[in-house]
Structures are given as structure tokens and as C-alpha cells.
Design a protein around this motif. Structure first.
Motif, PDB file in Angstrom:
ATOM      1  N   VAL A   6     -21.121 -31.347 -13.400  1.00 42.43           N
ATOM      2  CA  VAL A   6     -19.624 -31.175 -13.570  1.00 42.43           C
ATOM      3  C   VAL A   6     -19.398 -29.822 -14.369  1.00 42.43           C
ATOM      4  O   VAL A   6     -18.790 -28.660 -14.242  1.00 42.43           O
ATOM      5  CB  VAL A   6     -18.722 -32.090 -14.022  1.00 42.43           C
ATOM      6  N   SER A   7     -20.067 -29.870 -15.669  1.00 40.64           N
ATOM      7  CA  SER A   7     -19.934 -28.858 -16.810  1.00 40.64           C
ATOM      8  C   SER A   7     -20.734 -27.577 -16.447  1.00 40.64           C
ATOM      9  O   SER A   7     -20.364 -26.608 -16.791  1.00 40.64           O
ATOM     10  CB  SER A   7     -20.374 -29.374 -18.053  1.00 40.64           C
ATOM     11  N   HIS A  57     -17.371 -25.225 -20.982  1.00 36.93           N
ATOM     12  CA  HIS A  57     -16.017 -25.851 -21.035  1.00 36.93           C
ATOM     13  C   HIS A  57     -15.864 -27.544 -21.285  1.00 36.93           C
ATOM     14  O   HIS A  57     -15.137 -27.833 -20.784  1.00 36.93           O
ATOM     15  CB  HIS A  57     -15.027 -25.215 -20.249  1.00 36.93           C
ATOM     16  N   SER A  58     -17.043 -28.124 -21.617  1.00 37.20           N
ATOM     17  CA  SER A  58     -17.292 -29.497 -21.419  1.00 37.20           C
ATOM     18  C   SER A  58     -17.527 -30.021 -23.087  1.00 37.20           C
ATOM     19  O   SER A  58     -18.449 -29.365 -23.794  1.00 37.20           O
ATOM     20  CB  SER A  58     -18.346 -29.832 -20.502  1.00 37.20           C
ATOM     21  N   THR A 112      -7.371 -29.802 -17.502  1.00 34.30           N
ATOM     22  CA  THR A 112      -8.519 -30.757 -18.098  1.00 34.30           C
ATOM     23  C   THR A 112      -8.670 -32.012 -17.302  1.00 34.30           C
ATOM     24  O   THR A 112      -7.819 -32.676 -17.023  1.00 34.30           O
ATOM     25  CB  THR A 112      -8.478 -30.711 -19.847  1.00 34.30           C
ATOM     26  N   PHE A 129     -15.664 -38.097 -22.177  1.00 39.65           N
ATOM     27  CA  PHE A 129     -15.856 -36.575 -21.909  1.00 39.65           C
ATOM     28  C   PHE A 129     -14.929 -35.914 -21.399  1.00 39.65           C
ATOM     29  O   PHE A 129     -13.958 -36.546 -20.981  1.00 39.65           O
ATOM     30  CB  PHE A 129     -16.971 -36.771 -20.696  1.00 39.65           C
ATOM     31  N   VAL A 130     -14.683 -34.419 -21.606  1.00 47.46           N
ATOM     32  CA  VAL A 130     -13.636 -33.829 -21.204  1.00 47.46           C
ATOM     33  C   VAL A 130     -14.002 -32.407 -20.788  1.00 47.46           C
ATOM     34  O   VAL A 130     -15.037 -31.824 -21.247  1.00 47.46           O
ATOM     35  CB  VAL A 130     -12.620 -33.597 -22.139  1.00 47.46           C
ATOM     36  N   VAL A 131     -13.705 -31.926 -19.576  1.00 50.79           N
ATOM     37  CA  VAL A 131     -14.072 -30.903 -18.913  1.00 50.79           C
ATOM     38  C   VAL A 131     -12.969 -29.794 -18.804  1.00 50.79           C
ATOM     39  O   VAL A 131     -11.626 -30.297 -18.329  1.00 50.79           O
ATOM     40  CB  VAL A 131     -14.674 -30.932 -17.594  1.00 50.79           C
ATOM     41  N   GLY A 185     -11.258 -35.400 -17.514  1.00 52.14           N
ATOM     42  CA  GLY A 185     -12.222 -36.490 -18.209  1.00 52.14           C
ATOM     43  C   GLY A 185     -12.034 -37.769 -18.293  1.00 52.14           C
ATOM     44  O   GLY A 185     -11.486 -38.516 -17.142  1.00 52.14           O
ATOM     45  N   PHE A 239     -21.806 -35.685 -15.276  1.00 53.27           N
ATOM     46  CA  PHE A 239     -21.213 -34.664 -16.338  1.00 53.27           C
ATOM     47  C   PHE A 239     -21.924 -33.557 -16.425  1.00 53.27           C
ATOM     48  O   PHE A 239     -21.358 -32.391 -16.577  1.00 53.27           O
ATOM     49  CB  PHE A 239     -20.834 -35.574 -17.815  1.00 53.27           C
ATOM     50  N   SER A 240     -23.164 -33.529 -16.430  1.00 57.95           N
ATOM     51  CA  SER A 240     -23.929 -32.201 -16.529  1.00 57.95           C
ATOM     52  C   SER A 240     -23.659 -31.399 -15.191  1.00 57.95           C
ATOM     53  O   SER A 240     -23.705 -30.180 -15.348  1.00 57.95           O
ATOM     54  CB  SER A 240     -25.524 -32.212 -16.686  1.00 57.95           C
ATOM     55  N   ARG A 268     -19.988 -29.950 -27.985  1.00 54.98           N
ATOM     56  CA  ARG A 268     -19.954 -29.347 -26.690  1.00 54.98           C
ATOM     57  C   ARG A 268     -21.239 -29.729 -26.038  1.00 54.98           C
ATOM     58  O   ARG A 268     -22.470 -29.754 -26.543  1.00 54.98           O
ATOM     59  CB  ARG A 268     -20.153 -27.859 -27.268  1.00 54.98           C
TER      60      ARG A 268
END
Length: 175
Positions: free
Chosen positions: A20-21, A141-142, A33, A171-173, A35, A17-18, A137
Motif C-alpha cells: 500500500v505504501s 506517505h505511510s 488518510t 499504521f496510517v497511509v 489505517g 502495508f508495504s 516512517r
């Protein structure tokens, strides 16, 4: 073994996730979006639980998101084995990018086998989850979402679930 797998999964999911974000910066006009969440559990009688729930959404406004969420889970122990698939629509409304309320309708398809009695069954169940939570946050945008949902269709004696109340971390991006 448990002490190794759980931290490894946490580090792996945090790393994914890091990347991706921070590795991608969605354009401000992109309304899609992506996630979901991952769950792992261990228990007595050699029980093991693994769950993944990816979701894809579309922002109708800056604060209103609709989409589709899927769910797959595997459970096994010395006495049973089950596989469950779910799919359905969701809607989330965001407040000041710190809180959200939402609804999620899921249709579940359950395959269960009792190893002790050699009993097998295939069932279906519908769940309507209502709830909300807090968002933290973690990138441009994550966000990480921590919340609590309740299945308003839950019936104690006829449901495959042990409770109507479920905590959720995901999680959501793209917000």
C-alpha cells in the motif's frame, strides 16, 4: 501452531502495508488518510483473541487529522466467548511527523457468553481514550504508530475492560 500463526500474520500485514505504501503514491493534495491495527493473542485455557480496527481520516491541516475508527474483536476460551464492536470519532495532532497526541471516543457493543454457567449478556460501554505516541516512517506517505492511550471513563468495578490503559500499534497511509 502459535509459532506458525503469529509470524505468518506479521509477514502478511507487513506485506500488505508495504504494498500500500510503496505501490500507490497519494497526490499531495489528497487529504484522506487510511489505517488501523490488527491484534492477535493466545493464552491459557485455549484462549484466543483477534482484533481489527480500521480507520478513515481527513487532514484539516498538515498536522491535524479527524476521522472515524471502528473496532471488532473476537475472544474465545474453554470458559467464555465474546464479540465486541466499537465505532466512534477520533482526532490526532502530529508534531514534526515523529510524534502525535490524540483522542478517540468509542461506543462499544459487547456480546458475552459464559460457557460454564450458560450465561449470556449484551452490554454497551463508552470509552474516551486520550494519549499519544511515536511515529516511524515506513514509506513516502505511510507511518507506523506506536502509542499509549488511557480511557478516562474507565471504572474498575463496572467496566468490561480489565484496565483503562491500552498500548496501541497501528499504521496510517496518507499523511
Amino acid at each position: 501452531m502459535k509459532k506458525i500463526i503469529f509470524p505468518l500474520l506479521l509477514m502478511l500485514s507487513g506485506s500488505v502495508f508495504s504494498q500500500v505504501s510503496m505501490g500507490t503514491t497519494p497526490e499531495t493534495n489528497n487529504k484522506w488518510t487510511f489505517g488501523g491495527g490488527i491484534g492477535v493473542g493466545f493464552g491459557s485455557q485455549n484462549s484466543f483473541y483477534l482484533q481489527a480496527s480500521p480507520k478513515v481520516g481527513y487532514r484539516l491541516t498538515d498536522d491535524l487529522e479527524v476521522g472515524v475508527v471502528g473496532s471488532v474483536s473476537w475472544q474465545t476460551s474453554d470458559y467464555y466467548r465474546s464479540t465486541m464492536f466499537g465505532v466512534g470519532p477520533f482526532v490526532n495532532y502530529y508534531f514534526a511527523r515523529s510524534f502525535y497526541v490524540g483522542a478517540n471516543l468509542q461506543q462499544y457493543f459487547i456480546n458475552f457468553k459464559d460457557k460454564f454457567y450458560d450465561y449470556k449478556t449484551n452490554e454497551q460501554e463508552t470509552a474516551l481514550y486520550l494519549g499519544g505516541g511515536y511515529m516511524q516512517r515506513i514509506g513516502t506517505h505511510s507511518f507506523m504508530q506506536i502509542g499509549l492511550m488511557y480511557n478516562v471513563l474507565y471504572k474498575e468495578n463496572s467496566s468490561v475492560f480489565s484496565s483503562g490503559l491500552i498500548p496501541s500499534i497501528g499504521f496510517v497511509v496518507g499523511l
